[in-house]
Design an enzyme around this catalytic site. Sequence first.
Site, PDB file in Angstrom:
ATOM      1  N   ARG A   1       0.847  -1.195   0.000  1.00  0.00           N
ATOM      2  CA  ARG A   1       0.000   0.000   0.000  1.00  0.00           C
ATOM      3  C   ARG A   1       0.884   1.248   0.000  1.00  0.00           C
ATOM      4  NH1 ARG A   1      -5.159   0.085   0.764  1.00  0.00           N
ATOM      5  NH2 ARG A   1      -5.109  -2.003   1.675  1.00  0.00           N
TER       6      ARG A   1
ATOM      7  N   ASP B   1      -3.298 -10.352  12.499  1.00  0.00           N
ATOM      8  CA  ASP B   1      -2.602 -10.282  11.211  1.00  0.00           C
ATOM      9  C   ASP B   1      -2.259 -11.690  10.751  1.00  0.00           C
ATOM     10  OD1 ASP B   1      -0.211 -10.173   9.384  1.00  0.00           O
ATOM     11  OD2 ASP B   1      -0.532  -8.027   9.622  1.00  0.00           O
TER      12      ASP B   1
ATOM     13  N   ASP C   1       1.548 -12.341   9.852  1.00  0.00           N
ATOM     14  CA  ASP C   1       2.407 -12.446  11.027  1.00  0.00           C
ATOM     15  C   ASP C   1       2.199 -13.777  11.745  1.00  0.00           C
ATOM     16  OD1 ASP C   1       3.590 -10.006  10.625  1.00  0.00           O
ATOM     17  OD2 ASP C   1       2.312  -8.917  12.017  1.00  0.00           O
TER      18      ASP C   1
END
Length: 209
Positions: free
Chosen positions: A104, A200, A203
Site C-alpha cells: 500500500r 494479522d 504475522d
Amino acid sequence: MSHVHVFDHALIQHKLSFIRNKETGSKEFREMVEEIAMLMAYEVTRDLPLTDIEIETPVCKTQAKVLAGKKLGIVPILRAGLGMVDGVLKMIPAARVGHIGMYRDPETLKPVEYYCKLPADIEERDLIVVDPMLATGGSACACIDFIKKRGAKSIKLMCLIAAPEGIKVVQDAHDDVDIYVAAVDEKLNDHAYIVPGLGDAGDRLFGTK
C-alpha cells in the site's frame, strides 16, 4: 451481482475457532489454515464440469465420471495467501499457481503491484484468488484488476474471514466474481482489522511481528 458463499461445515467452523485463538502458535496456525483451505476448495470446486469415460473395474466395463478438462489456477495474494495454497493443491494438484505481490502506497493509500507471475494461459483457466482476510477489500480488488488486465475471465475469491465492508467493496468493483468465505465477521475497527477476526494472518503464519 456476485454471490457470497459462507461455509458452515462443522469441520471448517471447528478449525476456524482454533486459528482465531491468540494462544495458537505459528505451527498449528499454518497447519489449520492449510486444512481449512483444503476443505473450502472441496466446496468451491463442487460445480466443476464432468464428462463420462469408459473404464474397466475388476468386475466389468462401466461408464465413470472425470473432470472435463477445465484448467484451474490458484493465485495467492502475497504473503498471507501463501498459507492457503498447499491446501487447495491437495484437492486439485493439477492446478497451476500464480503469484501477485502488492503493497500500500503510504501517500495515496492505494495498492501497488510489485510482483506478478501468472500462468501463460491465464485466459483459459478458472482462477481462484486466495487470501486469508478480506478486510477493506482494497488488495483483493487490485489483485482482480491486475489479473483481468492480463486476460483472466473466470475468477473466484476465496478467503477465510471477511468483513462486510470488504465484501461490499469487491462486489461493487467486480460483480462477476463470486466470494467464498468461512465466516463473515462483525466489522472493521479503526485500524482496518477485522473484528473479532484473528489478527494479522501473515504475522501469525510466518511468526513475524
